[in-house]
Design an enzyme around this catalytic site. Structure first.
Site, PDB file in Angstrom:
ATOM      1  N   GLY A  34      -1.042  -2.234  -6.605  1.00 60.42           N
ATOM      2  CA  GLY A  34      -2.057  -1.500  -7.347  1.00 60.42           C
ATOM      3  C   GLY A  34      -1.636  -1.142  -8.751  1.00 60.42           C
ATOM      4  O   GLY A  34      -2.167  -0.183  -9.327  1.00 60.42           O
ATOM      5  N   MET A  90       0.838  -1.199   0.000  1.00 56.13           N
ATOM      6  CA  MET A  90       0.000   0.000   0.000  1.00 56.13           C
ATOM      7  C   MET A  90       0.872   1.247   0.000  1.00 56.13           C
ATOM      8  O   MET A  90       1.778   1.388   0.821  1.00 56.13           O
ATOM      9  CB  MET A  90      -0.939  -0.018   1.204  1.00 56.13           C
ATOM     10  N   SER A  91       0.585   2.141  -0.919  1.00 56.74           N
ATOM     11  CA  SER A  91       1.369   3.376  -1.067  1.00 56.74           C
ATOM     12  C   SER A  91       0.672   4.581  -0.467  1.00 56.74           C
ATOM     13  O   SER A  91       1.263   5.657  -0.390  1.00 56.74           O
ATOM     14  CB  SER A  91       1.621   3.638  -2.550  1.00 56.74           C
ATOM     15  N   CYS A 147      10.379   9.858  -5.666  1.00 52.28           N
ATOM     16  CA  CYS A 147      10.204  10.169  -4.243  1.00 52.28           C
ATOM     17  C   CYS A 147      11.402  10.861  -3.616  1.00 52.28           C
ATOM     18  O   CYS A 147      11.251  11.575  -2.622  1.00 52.28           O
ATOM     19  CB  CYS A 147       9.863   8.900  -3.460  1.00 52.28           C
ATOM     20  N   VAL A 205      -5.041   5.588  -4.125  1.00 52.28           N
ATOM     21  CA  VAL A 205      -6.306   4.891  -4.294  1.00 52.28           C
ATOM     22  C   VAL A 205      -6.117   3.526  -4.951  1.00 52.28           C
ATOM     23  O   VAL A 205      -6.843   2.573  -4.655  1.00 52.28           O
ATOM     24  CB  VAL A 205      -7.298   5.754  -5.107  1.00 52.28           C
ATOM     25  N   CYS A 239      13.330   0.138  -8.221  1.00 51.20           N
ATOM     26  CA  CYS A 239      12.593  -0.002  -6.965  1.00 51.20           C
ATOM     27  C   CYS A 239      11.651  -1.205  -7.029  1.00 51.20           C
ATOM     28  O   CYS A 239      11.562  -1.979  -6.074  1.00 51.20           O
ATOM     29  CB  CYS A 239      11.814   1.274  -6.660  1.00 51.20           C
TER      30      CYS A 239
END
Length: 359
Positions: A123, A10-11, A197, A14, A99
């Protein structure tokens, strides 16, 4: 029958939250996890403190456990250091691919299996299939071609694919957002993260200057293809193949970066036509859904994430590298980027571009 267990990466966005929701609806027992990759805070990117809060909120809303695993050391070594080294060598790497390979489908999958989970889910807008004739798992394009992310997953192995679920790849973005809204997820309308990031304001050169001042090549010459010096550049880390704007030089016509010669600290300039080529060479080849690549095979090749793809033919070289000959010239083939080969809807494999021209 006992439910299969899934650890969902989970980042805070959505898509990964909806992945957990969809898998629960399909009967899986899900928990959430987030990797702490970078200690800095860069607004508008993934992995920030706000993202962690959003991911935790979504997990709790869905009744899942939520883990945070610290992988800052591995991220710094395998992604950030590699990013700096490649730019200093005159290449243009894709850190998101690194990554995915080293962290999301490396470190996190390892943790998931050790903890007893059957699958890892993300996702990403792509799909996993299985070909009973070859006995191989396949990575397929997402059904929403506008959001398809199969390009950045081309390095996955058969082992990783066999433990991977990609539920959002069956849907388009509006449907994913609507599912999240119906489930009461607070990040249903959250904007997608855009930048890398660890790069503030997308300023690669400043980051590299600060991260490795002893390795950054200084100013050098802008030259034409015949070697004529036409000006001074700020350092090879400031440029990429095909670039026109921001060169700070005028030669009386439109001029583009044709080649980055880090060894001699030169940036070679040319006309727009000079930035096109009919072939490339790649190494670090991953045969994802074929036993091997063979001379003469035809695929659709994407040379960057946004590239629509161009038909090409394979020629394997003696040293394990691959040459691709394009049916039509392609623009701005860039060493350090990935070339990904498609056979219809699925990814056959790919490699890292090491040479855009052979002389």
């Amino acid at each position: 029958m006992e439910k299969k267990r899934v650890l969902v990466a989970m980042s805070g966005g959505v898509d990964s939250s909806a992945a957990a929701l969809l898998l629960q609806q399909q009967g899986y027992a899900c928990d959430g996890a987030m990797l702490k990759l970078y200690s800095g805070e860069v607004e508008g990117t993934c992995c920030s403190a706000d993202d962690a809060d959003d991911a935790r909120s979504a997990a709790y809303r869905l009744g899942m456990k939520f883990y945070v695993f610290n992988e800052t050391e591995r991220f710094a070594r395998d992604v950030m250091d590699h990013f700096v080294a490649e730019y200093c060598a005159g290449h243009t790497p894709n850190p998101c691919i690194d990554c995915n390979r080293c962290l999301k489908f490396g470190a996190l999958l390892e943790r998931a299996l050790v903890l007893g989970y059957d699958y890892l889910a993300t996702g990403h807008y792509a799909r996993v299939g299985y070909d009973p004739e070859t006995g191989l798992y396949r990575l397929l394009r997402g059904r929403d071609r506008r959001k398809d992310q199969s390009y950045v997953l081309y390095q996955l192995t058969q082992h990783q694919l066999s433990h991977l679920l990609l539920p959002v790849g069956e849907f388009d973005k509006p449907a994913i957002r609507e599912s999240a809204r119906e489930a009461g997820l607070l990040n249903a309308d959250k904007a997608d993260s855009q930048d890398i990031c660890f790069i503030p304001d997308n300023d690669y050169a400043s980051f590299i200057d600060e991260a490795a001042p002893d390795r950054v090549p200084g100013p050098g010459d802008f030259v034409l293809s015949d070697g004529t010096v036409v000006g001074k550049h700020e350092g090879v880390t400031h440029y990429t193949i095909g670039q026109r704007r921001g060169l700070g030089i005028s030669v009386g016509k439109r001029i583009f970066v044709k080649e980055i010669d880090a060894k001699n600290n030169r940036v070679v300039l040319g006309d727009d036509d000079d930035v096109f080529t009919d072939h490339l060479v790649a190494d670090q080849i991953n045969c994802m859904a074929v036993p091997e690549f063979l001379d003469g095979q035809e695929f659709l090749a994407k040379i960057r994430y946004s590239h629509k793809g161009t038909k090409c033919h394979v020629k394997m070289l003696a040293d394990g590298q691959m040459r691709l000959d394009f049916e039509e010239p392609v623009r701005a083939v860039t060493p350090g980027q990935a070339v990904v080969l498609y056979d219809g809807h699925y990814v056959a494999g790919g490699g890292t571009i090491v040479q855009e021209m052979l002389y």
